[in-house]
Motif scaffolding. Structure first.
Motif, PDB file in Angstrom:
ATOM      1  N   GLN A  11      45.123  87.512 102.573  1.00 47.30           N
ATOM      2  CA  GLN A  11      46.527  87.626 102.961  1.00 47.30           C
ATOM      3  C   GLN A  11      47.488  87.282 101.824  1.00 47.30           C
ATOM      4  OE1 GLN A  11      47.131  88.865 105.993  1.00 47.30           O
ATOM      5  NE2 GLN A  11      44.909  88.914 106.311  1.00 47.30           N
ATOM      6  N   MET A  12      46.962  86.864 100.679  1.00 50.35           N
ATOM      7  CA  MET A  12      47.826  86.461  99.574  1.00 50.35           C
ATOM      8  C   MET A  12      48.443  87.674  98.894  1.00 50.35           C
ATOM      9  SD  MET A  12      45.553  83.370  97.876  1.00 50.35           S
ATOM     10  CE  MET A  12      46.648  83.214  96.452  1.00 50.35           C
ATOM     11  N   ASN A  13      49.715  87.517  98.464  1.00 50.80           N
ATOM     12  CA  ASN A  13      50.383  88.570  97.719  1.00 50.80           C
ATOM     13  C   ASN A  13      50.520  88.150  96.252  1.00 50.80           C
ATOM     14  OD1 ASN A  13      52.606  86.799  97.577  1.00 50.80           O
ATOM     15  ND2 ASN A  13      53.464  87.623  99.477  1.00 50.80           N
ATOM     16  N   ALA A  14      51.182  89.003  95.464  1.00 48.43           N
ATOM     17  CA  ALA A  14      51.303  88.724  94.032  1.00 48.43           C
ATOM     18  C   ALA A  14      52.030  87.411  93.769  1.00 48.43           C
ATOM     19  CB  ALA A  14      52.021  89.880  93.340  1.00 48.43           C
ATOM     20  N   SER A  70      50.621  84.194  91.748  1.00 45.41           N
ATOM     21  CA  SER A  70      51.400  83.684  90.619  1.00 45.41           C
ATOM     22  C   SER A  70      51.658  82.191  90.757  1.00 45.41           C
ATOM     23  CB  SER A  70      52.730  84.439  90.531  1.00 45.41           C
ATOM     24  OG  SER A  70      53.520  83.935  89.473  1.00 45.41           O
ATOM     25  N   ALA A  71      52.016  81.759  91.973  1.00 43.90           N
ATOM     26  CA  ALA A  71      52.268  80.335  92.216  1.00 43.90           C
ATOM     27  C   ALA A  71      51.001  79.520  92.037  1.00 43.90           C
ATOM     28  CB  ALA A  71      52.825  80.145  93.626  1.00 43.90           C
ATOM     29  N   MET A  72      49.879  80.055  92.472  1.00 43.54           N
ATOM     30  CA  MET A  72      48.604  79.355  92.320  1.00 43.54           C
ATOM     31  C   MET A  72      48.231  79.233  90.846  1.00 43.54           C
ATOM     32  SD  MET A  72      45.038  80.273  94.227  1.00 43.54           S
ATOM     33  CE  MET A  72      43.516  79.409  93.804  1.00 43.54           C
ATOM     34  N   GLY A  73      48.473  80.317  90.077  1.00 42.38           N
ATOM     35  CA  GLY A  73      48.198  80.265  88.650  1.00 42.38           C
ATOM     36  C   GLY A  73      49.077  79.263  87.930  1.00 42.38           C
ATOM     37  N   ALA A  74      50.348  79.209  88.310  1.00 44.92           N
ATOM     38  CA  ALA A  74      51.268  78.253  87.692  1.00 44.92           C
ATOM     39  C   ALA A  74      50.854  76.818  87.997  1.00 44.92           C
ATOM     40  CB  ALA A  74      52.691  78.507  88.183  1.00 44.92           C
ATOM     41  N   HIS A 104      56.713  76.864  99.753  1.00 41.05           N
ATOM     42  CA  HIS A 104      57.966  77.488  99.313  1.00 41.05           C
ATOM     43  C   HIS A 104      57.940  77.828  97.818  1.00 41.05           C
ATOM     44  CE1 HIS A 104      59.514  76.354 103.222  1.00 41.05           C
ATOM     45  NE2 HIS A 104      59.225  75.088 102.975  1.00 41.05           N
ATOM     46  N   GLY A 105      56.958  78.577  97.401  1.00 35.22           N
ATOM     47  CA  GLY A 105      56.868  78.997  96.009  1.00 35.22           C
ATOM     48  C   GLY A 105      56.065  78.074  95.128  1.00 35.22           C
ATOM     49  N   ALA A 106      55.714  76.894  95.624  1.00 36.07           N
ATOM     50  CA  ALA A 106      54.878  75.956  94.873  1.00 36.07           C
ATOM     51  C   ALA A 106      53.525  75.833  95.577  1.00 36.07           C
ATOM     52  CB  ALA A 106      55.555  74.592  94.775  1.00 36.07           C
ATOM     53  N   VAL A 107      52.590  75.210  94.898  1.00 37.13           N
ATOM     54  CA  VAL A 107      51.245  75.078  95.447  1.00 37.13           C
ATOM     55  C   VAL A 107      50.748  73.649  95.250  1.00 37.13           C
ATOM     56  CG1 VAL A 107      48.842  75.831  95.250  1.00 37.13           C
ATOM     57  CG2 VAL A 107      50.670  77.502  95.070  1.00 37.13           C
ATOM     58  N   ALA A 108      50.248  73.053  96.319  1.00 38.77           N
ATOM     59  CA  ALA A 108      49.572  71.756  96.245  1.00 38.77           C
ATOM     60  C   ALA A 108      48.071  72.016  96.191  1.00 38.77           C
ATOM     61  CB  ALA A 108      49.916  70.902  97.460  1.00 38.77           C
ATOM     62  N   ILE A 109      47.377  71.274  95.358  1.00 39.36           N
ATOM     63  CA  ILE A 109      45.938  71.448  95.174  1.00 39.36           C
ATOM     64  C   ILE A 109      45.224  70.192  95.670  1.00 39.36           C
ATOM     65  CG2 ILE A 109      44.110  71.873  93.493  1.00 39.36           C
ATOM     66  CD1 ILE A 109      46.210  73.162  91.682  1.00 39.36           C
ATOM     67  N   PHE A 110      44.141  70.381  96.432  1.00 34.36           N
ATOM     68  CA  PHE A 110      43.383  69.231  96.927  1.00 34.36           C
ATOM     69  C   PHE A 110      41.887  69.460  96.728  1.00 34.36           C
ATOM     70  CE2 PHE A 110      44.029  72.131 100.466  1.00 34.36           C
ATOM     71  CZ  PHE A 110      42.805  72.145 101.129  1.00 34.36           C
ATOM     72  N   TRP A 118      34.791  67.801  83.354  1.00 35.09           N
ATOM     73  CA  TRP A 118      35.089  68.373  82.049  1.00 35.09           C
ATOM     74  C   TRP A 118      34.619  69.820  82.022  1.00 35.09           C
ATOM     75  CZ3 TRP A 118      38.077  65.166  79.437  1.00 35.09           C
ATOM     76  CH2 TRP A 118      37.975  63.792  79.703  1.00 35.09           C
ATOM     77  N   GLY A 119      35.484  70.713  81.558  1.00 37.83           N
ATOM     78  CA  GLY A 119      35.099  72.114  81.498  1.00 37.83           C
ATOM     79  C   GLY A 119      36.163  72.950  80.828  1.00 37.83           C
ATOM     80  N   TYR A 120      35.896  74.243  80.745  1.00 41.34           N
ATOM     81  CA  TYR A 120      36.836  75.189  80.161  1.00 41.34           C
ATOM     82  C   TYR A 120      37.905  75.526  81.205  1.00 41.34           C
ATOM     83  CZ  TYR A 120      32.972  75.618  76.897  1.00 41.34           C
ATOM     84  OH  TYR A 120      31.977  75.327  75.999  1.00 41.34           O
ATOM     85  N   PHE A 121      39.156  75.532  80.777  1.00 41.30           N
ATOM     86  CA  PHE A 121      40.243  75.826  81.706  1.00 41.30           C
ATOM     87  C   PHE A 121      40.048  77.180  82.386  1.00 41.30           C
ATOM     88  CE2 PHE A 121      42.867  72.983  78.741  1.00 41.30           C
ATOM     89  CZ  PHE A 121      42.611  71.861  79.512  1.00 41.30           C
ATOM     90  N   LEU A 122      39.432  78.124  81.670  1.00 45.64           N
ATOM     91  CA  LEU A 122      39.209  79.441  82.247  1.00 45.64           C
ATOM     92  C   LEU A 122      38.312  79.381  83.475  1.00 45.64           C
ATOM     93  CD1 LEU A 122      39.887  82.425  81.844  1.00 45.64           C
ATOM     94  CD2 LEU A 122      37.828  82.644  80.442  1.00 45.64           C
ATOM     95  N   TYR A 123      37.480  78.340  83.572  1.00 48.48           N
ATOM     96  CA  TYR A 123      36.580  78.182  84.713  1.00 48.48           C
ATOM     97  C   TYR A 123      37.387  78.129  86.009  1.00 48.48           C
ATOM     98  CZ  TYR A 123      32.596  76.266  87.383  1.00 48.48           C
ATOM     99  OH  TYR A 123      31.590  76.067  88.294  1.00 48.48           O
ATOM    100  N   ASP A 124      38.517  77.463  85.992  1.00 47.81           N
ATOM    101  CA  ASP A 124      39.356  77.372  87.194  1.00 47.81           C
ATOM    102  C   ASP A 124      39.994  78.714  87.544  1.00 47.81           C
ATOM    103  OD1 ASP A 124      38.893  74.771  87.914  1.00 47.81           O
ATOM    104  OD2 ASP A 124      40.700  73.957  86.977  1.00 47.81           O
ATOM    105  N   VAL A 125      40.163  79.580  86.543  1.00 48.47           N
ATOM    106  CA  VAL A 125      40.757  80.885  86.802  1.00 48.47           C
ATOM    107  C   VAL A 125      39.728  81.815  87.438  1.00 48.47           C
ATOM    108  CG1 VAL A 125      41.872  82.886  85.747  1.00 48.47           C
ATOM    109  CG2 VAL A 125      42.350  80.595  84.863  1.00 48.47           C
TER     110      VAL A 125
END
Length: 206
Positions: A82-85, A89-93, A186-192, A199-206
């Motif tokens: 159900q996610m849109n662009a 984008s908010a999740m990536g930010a 509302h345009g932001a994302v909380a992560i839990f 420790w890892g490569y940031f790209l791993y989260d992408v």
């Protein structure tokens, strides 16, 4: 749960697959991240005696379980389908801000966190080791293709080892970042769900 007066909390009961030291280091990192207003992550709650990890027992379980408590995070879960662009984008930010903030966590002492890198995936003691992959591919690829795969693996291992020395590529990552571990606000994302913080490569989260 809802405490008297209205504040809400999340009580996490583990299966004791993580040591107390590992859980404590998770609480240490999350507490440190509270000072970064650009990052929204769970805020740990200490017991009256100051402990962040408490063993609790009930008659129906054979051994105590390690428990941690967090302040409630507001937000709305969204299924990936159900996610849109704008949601992506908010999740990536939010992920980028988390990675930027992780640089400050490297100064914390005694962190007991896993390493999510090529060594974990290729060490002999891991089921997905390179030897097992090669044995599988020998049944499906001609020798010249397998040789190319081996060459690429060696090149990738060298490149990744270099990236590990670059703080813009490698640091503390969430380790299990997907929409099911995010709340949209509302345009932001909380992560839990930071049990896999490591420790890892940031790209791993992408």
């Amino acid at each position: 749960s809802v405490a008297t007066g209205g504040p809400r909390f999340v009580l996490r009961v583990t299966g004791n697959h993580h040591s107390e030291a590992r859980l404590l280091s998770e609480m240490q990192c999350l507490s440190a991240l509270q000072s970064d207003t650009g990052v929204c992550v769970p805020s740990p709650v200490a017991a009256l005696d100051g402990r962040f990890v408490v063993d609790a027992s009930v008659a129906s379980l054979p051994e105590p379980r390690r428990c941690t408590l967090f302040h409630w995070l507001d937000g709305t879960p969204i299924d990936e389908e159900q996610m849109n662009a704008a949601d992506f984008s908010a999740m990536g930010a939010a992920s980028a801000r988390l990675h930027q903030s992780s640089a400050s966590l490297t100064a914390l002492s005694g962190l007991d966190r896993p390493h999510w890198d090529e060594q974990l995936c290729l060490d002999p003691g891991v089921s997905n080791t390179f030897d097992r992959i090669g044995a599988y591919l020998r049944h499906h690829l001609p020798p010249e293709s397998l040789s190319r795969f081996v060459d690429f693996e060696e090149q990738a291992r060298v490149l990744m080892s270099r990236q590990r020395e670059d703080p813009s590529c490698y640091g503390l990552i969430h380790g299990d970042l997907h929409p099911g571990n995010c709340l949209f606000q509302h345009g932001a994302v909380a992560i839990f769900d930071f049990e896999d913080l490591g420790w890892g490569y940031f790209l791993y989260d992408v």
